[in-house]
Design an enzyme around this catalytic site. Structure first.
Site, short mmCIF file in Angstrom:
data_model
loop_
_atom_site.label_atom_id
_atom_site.label_comp_id
_atom_site.label_asym_id
_atom_site.label_seq_id
_atom_site.Cartn_x
_atom_site.Cartn_y
_atom_site.Cartn_z
N HIS A 1 2.61 8.88 0.12
CA HIS A 1 1.42 8.78 -0.73
C HIS A 1 1.65 9.63 -1.98
O HIS A 1 2.17 10.75 -1.90
CB HIS A 1 0.19 9.32 0.00
CG HIS A 1 -0.14 8.59 1.25
ND1 HIS A 1 -0.97 7.49 1.29
CD2 HIS A 1 0.27 8.79 2.53
CE1 HIS A 1 -1.06 7.06 2.54
NE2 HIS A 1 -0.32 7.83 3.31
N HIS B 1 0.82 -1.21 0.00
CA HIS B 1 0.00 0.00 0.00
C HIS B 1 0.86 1.27 0.00
O HIS B 1 0.39 2.34 -0.35
CB HIS B 1 -0.91 0.03 1.22
CG HIS B 1 -1.90 -1.09 1.27
ND1 HIS B 1 -2.78 -1.34 0.25
CD2 HIS B 1 -2.14 -2.03 2.21
CE1 HIS B 1 -3.53 -2.38 0.56
NE2 HIS B 1 -3.16 -2.83 1.73
N HIS C 1 6.05 7.18 5.85
CA HIS C 1 5.67 6.51 4.59
C HIS C 1 5.11 7.56 3.64
O HIS C 1 4.96 8.73 4.01
CB HIS C 1 4.66 5.40 4.88
CG HIS C 1 3.39 5.92 5.47
ND1 HIS C 1 3.16 5.96 6.82
CD2 HIS C 1 2.30 6.50 4.90
CE1 HIS C 1 1.99 6.51 7.05
NE2 HIS C 1 1.44 6.86 5.89
N HIS D 1 4.10 10.97 5.53
CA HIS D 1 3.44 10.95 6.84
C HIS D 1 4.42 10.41 7.89
O HIS D 1 4.80 9.24 7.80
CB HIS D 1 2.19 10.07 6.80
CG HIS D 1 1.07 10.68 6.01
ND1 HIS D 1 0.02 9.95 5.51
CD2 HIS D 1 0.85 11.98 5.67
CE1 HIS D 1 -0.80 10.79 4.87
NE2 HIS D 1 -0.32 12.00 4.94
N THR E 1 -5.65 7.29 7.36
CA THR E 1 -6.19 7.43 5.99
C THR E 1 -6.31 6.08 5.30
O THR E 1 -6.59 6.02 4.10
CB THR E 1 -5.31 8.36 5.14
OG1 THR E 1 -4.04 7.74 4.92
CG2 THR E 1 -5.13 9.72 5.80
N THR E 2 -6.08 5.01 6.05
CA THR E 2 -6.27 3.64 5.53
C THR E 2 -7.13 2.88 6.52
O THR E 2 -7.21 3.26 7.69
CB THR E 2 -4.91 2.92 5.38
OG1 THR E 2 -4.24 2.92 6.65
CG2 THR E 2 -4.03 3.61 4.35
ZN LIG Z 1 -0.23 7.87 5.31
#
Ligand SMILES: [Zn+2]
Length: 248
Positions: free
Chosen positions: A115, A88, A113, A132, A199-200
Site C-alpha cells: 500500500h 488494487h 502485497h 502486508h 483493510t479492503t
Molecule cells: Zn493490505
C-alpha cells in the site's frame, strides 16, 4: 453467513481469488469517488462491516500498552513465486511451506502485497510504503504482519518483484528470481499487536495484526514505480480504535 462461508470470503478477499475484484457493478470498489472508502459499507450487503465494524483496520498506533509479547517465531523460505496486479495492489503469492508461530499456533504465509502511502500510521507518522504479509491458519483465521518502508537505499529484495511488476490490472508474472519475504523484514522483529480487519472490502474482522516497529528502506524510484503502476493512492484511511488495546 456461516463459519465456512466466512472463511471462504475472507480467504478469497485476501488472496485475490475473487473474480469480483475486477468486475464492474455490484461488489466493485475503489479508493476514491463514489466507490471510495467512505462508501464501501453501502456498495454491497457483504461489505456492511466496512461501515458498522468496531475493530476496523488500519489504525493510528498510539497510546500503546506494555505487555509481554512473545518473540515472533518464523520459518520463511524464499518462495515468493508469482507477482500479480489485481487492480488494487501489487501482490506476491507464496508457495506453501513458510509460516509464523504465535503462542504455538501456526499461520502459513499466503501472500504479501503493498500500500502507498502506508495504511497504519505510527504515532501519527505515515510511511511512503507498507507491506502486508498475510498468513492464515488451518481454520482460515488471519494474521497479518505489516512492514513499513521509508525512503532511502534501494531495496534489493523488493527489486526482484519490481523487475516483473505487471503494469496493468489483471496481469501476472511468474518470478524468475523467487522473493524471500524474510529479506523484506527489518532485523528487529519487535512489534505492536492489536485486533483488526481486512483493510479492503468486505472488511472482515477477527484479523490479528502485528506491525513491526522498525522500517526498512526502498528507494525513491522504487516507491515511484509502485505509485505509477497503481495510478492512485491505495490506502484506506485510519479507522477508530474504539475499545481496542494496542500491545507492545
Ligand atoms: Zn493490505
Amino acid at each position: 453467513m456461516n463459519k465456512q462461508q466466512l472463511k471462504s470470503v475472507m480467504i478469497s478477499a485476501v488472496l485475490g481469488f475473487s473474480g469480483s475484484v475486477l468486475a464492474q457493478g455490484n461488489g466493485h470498489w475503489d479508493y476514491s469517488g463514489h466507490q471510495g472508502p467512505e462508501h464501501w459499507g453501502e456498495l454491497a450487503p457483504e461489505f456492511s462491516l466496512c461501515a458498522s465494524g468496531k475493530n476496523q483496520s488500519p489504525i493510528n498506533i498510539a497510546g500503546t500498552t506494555k505487555g509481554e509479547l512473545p518473540t515472533l517465531a518464523l520459518s520463511y523460505k524464499a518462495a515468493g513465486s508469482e507477482v500479480i496486479n489485481n487492480g488494487h495492489t501489487i501482490q506476491v503469492n507464496y508457495q506453501p511451506g513458510s509460516s509464523i508461530s504465535l503462542a504455538g499456533h501456526s499461520f502459513e504465509l499466503k501472500q504479501f502485497h503493498f500500500h502507498s502511502p502506508s495504511e497504519n500510521t505510527l504515532k501519527g507518522k505515515s510511511f511512503p510504503l507498507e507491506a502486508h504479509f498475510v498468513h492464515a491458519d488451518e481454520d482460515g483465521h488471519l494474521a497479518v504482519v505489516a512492514v513499513m518502508f521509508e525512503q532511502g537505499d534501494e531495496n534489493q529484495e523488493l527489486a526482484k518483484a519490481w523487475a516483473q511488476m505487471p503494469k496493468h490490472a489483471g496481469e501476472q508474472a511468474a518470478l524468475l528470481d523467487p522473493v524471500d519475504g524474510l529479506a523484506l523484514w527489518p532485523k528487529s522483529h519487535e512489534y505492536y499487536r492489536f485486533n483488526g480487519s481486512l483493510t479492503t472490502p468486505p472488511c472482515s474482522e477477527g484479523v490479528t495484526w502485528l506491525v513491526l516497529k522498525k522500517p526498512v528502506s526502498a528507494s525513491e524510484q522504487q516507491i515511484r514505480d509502485f505509485t505509477a503502476v497503481m495510478k492512485h493512492p491505495n490506502n484506506r484511511p485510519v479507522q477508530a480504535v474504539n475499545a481496542r488495546v494496542i500491545v507492545e
